[in-house]
Design an enzyme around this catalytic site. Structure first.
Site, PDB file in Angstrom:
ATOM      1  N   LEU A 159       1.204 -17.193  10.375  1.00 60.65           N
ATOM      2  CA  LEU A 159       0.981 -18.617  10.640  1.00 60.65           C
ATOM      3  C   LEU A 159       1.444 -19.023  12.035  1.00 60.65           C
ATOM      4  O   LEU A 159       2.115 -20.038  12.227  1.00 60.65           O
ATOM      5  CB  LEU A 159       1.651 -19.479   9.565  1.00 60.65           C
ATOM      6  CG  LEU A 159       1.070 -19.338   8.152  1.00 60.65           C
ATOM      7  CD1 LEU A 159       1.780 -20.254   7.172  1.00 60.65           C
ATOM      8  CD2 LEU A 159      -0.436 -19.613   8.144  1.00 60.65           C
ATOM      9  N   TYR A 206       0.843  -1.187   0.000  1.00 57.76           N
ATOM     10  CA  TYR A 206       0.000   0.000   0.000  1.00 57.76           C
ATOM     11  C   TYR A 206       0.886   1.248   0.000  1.00 57.76           C
ATOM     12  O   TYR A 206       2.107   1.155  -0.102  1.00 57.76           O
ATOM     13  CB  TYR A 206      -0.987  -0.069   1.159  1.00 57.76           C
ATOM     14  CG  TYR A 206      -1.890  -1.282   1.039  1.00 57.76           C
ATOM     15  CD1 TYR A 206      -2.650  -1.500  -0.118  1.00 57.76           C
ATOM     16  CD2 TYR A 206      -1.963  -2.248   2.041  1.00 57.76           C
ATOM     17  CE1 TYR A 206      -3.455  -2.626  -0.257  1.00 57.76           C
ATOM     18  CE2 TYR A 206      -2.768  -3.378   1.902  1.00 57.76           C
ATOM     19  CZ  TYR A 206      -3.509  -3.559   0.756  1.00 57.76           C
ATOM     20  OH  TYR A 206      -4.294  -4.675   0.615  1.00 57.76           O
TER      21      TYR A 206
END
Length: 359
Positions: A306, A186
């Site tokens: 994760l 972004y």
């Protein structure tokens, strides 16, 4: 005692434990009308459930500093007072549950104006509430995205002011921590990386020029954000490119500068700025980046990627690889992950009185 369930002090804010929820867009705000960008019932239920489940800190999803800063027309925003009032309902509830409410202030840059992921996530035009994305350079993210408009220097300064105005509104909305989104391809990440920043003025070229915009945003937000409240910065530690991208070495160097400019914690993620790269996914695959920043700079860090079970999270903290862990998908699957982890580790976490029969 469990490291995962120790309080963490940042300035004058105490987070009750190290189980944190990262920003995860819900794409569930109204795309037009008076409630555009404002959190709705879905957001209240979504964040409220994780607070009731014992999560120590919740970072509300990427919240745009301007309409053009949204990833999609369905994103949250904090550019007007209607949005502020809607956020107050959420921050009051989170605070009442003992959870620290944080918000991620964001501008999506060249990856703006896309559809919701479950609708394919493709770029959209004005006929679907879309708009023209902007970026540091007229370089598209990939072949499917349009070429963005190149920001002028005056427009860059307008965006800096938009971040400051958003921080003022975040404070009025009841947030205790603000996080600046500098990751995942972004706008701020686009300025940082030579892969996406091809400018030849004072905002491009050298490392110092490419980091200028990010530091101007940090300074503008820190100026209006109270001294007693923490400021976070989320970073992509690497573009996962062999050459021509932002690197882990850059991240360590930048961590020192962010710390000197008043950032209190680096939220360490990776990727998102280059399409088609191969990322070696696996349990805790981004933790080494956080560990390196923590070892080689004065900056506290949160690790993400994760992290799924209590023993794994506990080991990361006990080994000194991070100061907190951010659990994304696991908290989507199990809003009460913190309570379950506390039981497994023989620790305690706040349980709402209404839920005491479940203990």
């Amino acid at each position: 005692m469990s490291s995962l369930f120790q309080p963490f002090d940042l300035r004058d804010v105490t987070v009750p434990n190290r189980v944190w929820m990262p920003p995860m867009c819900q794409y569930s705000a109204a795309p037009q009308g008076p409630a555009t960008g404002a959190p709705a019932d879905w957001h209240f239920a979504h964040y409220g459930a994780r607070a009731a489940g014992g999560t120590g800190l919740i970072v509300v999803e990427a919240t745009a500093v301007s309409p053009e800063g949204r990833i999609s027309p369905y994103d949250l925003g904090i550019w007007n007072d209607t949005q502020v009032e809607a956020f107050r309902r959420i921050t009051r509830f989170l605070t009442g549950q003992g959870t620290v409410p944080a918000v991620q202030l964001a501008h999506s840059g060249r990856k703006a104006s896309t559809d919701r992921p479950w609708k394919g996530g493709a770029p959209i035009g004005p006929d679907a509430h879309g708009w023209q994305p902007v970026a540091p350079s007229p370089v598209a993210f990939d072949d499917a995205h349009p070429v963005p408009g190149e920001l002028t220097v005056s427009q860059i300064q307008e965006v800096v002011e938009q971040f400051a105005d958003a921080a003022r509104r975040a404070l009025a909305a009841g947030f205790e921590i603000a996080e600046i989104h500098g990751a995942h391809g972004y706008l701020i990440n686009e300025f940082l990386s030579p892969h996406s920043n091809h400018r030849t003025d004072g905002y491009g070229g050298s490392y110092g020029n490419r980091t200028r915009f990010a530091l101007e945003v940090v300074d503008a937000v820190r100026e209006v954000w109270p001294d007693e409240k923490p400021l976070f910065f989320r970073i992509s530690a690497t573009d996962w490119l062999d050459d021509g991208g932002w690197s882990a070495d850059d991240t360590v160097r930048f961590a020192h500068e962010l710390h000197a400019h008043g950032v209190d914690l680096l939220d360490v993620s990776s990727g998102g700025n280059a399409s088609g790269v191969r990322i070696p996914l696996g349990p805790g695959y981004q933790v080494p980046f956080a560990a390196r920043v923590k070892a080689e700079s004065p900056m506290p860090v949160a690790a993400v990627g994760l992290i799924t079970d209590a023993e794994q999270a506990e080991k990361i903290l006990a080994n000194g690889e991070a100061d907190a862990v951010l659990l994304g998908r696991e908290l989507l699957r199990d809003p009460s992950w913190a309570r379950r982890a506390a039981r497994e580790l023989g620790a305690e976490v706040r349980v709402p009185e209404q839920y005491h029969r479940s203990v």
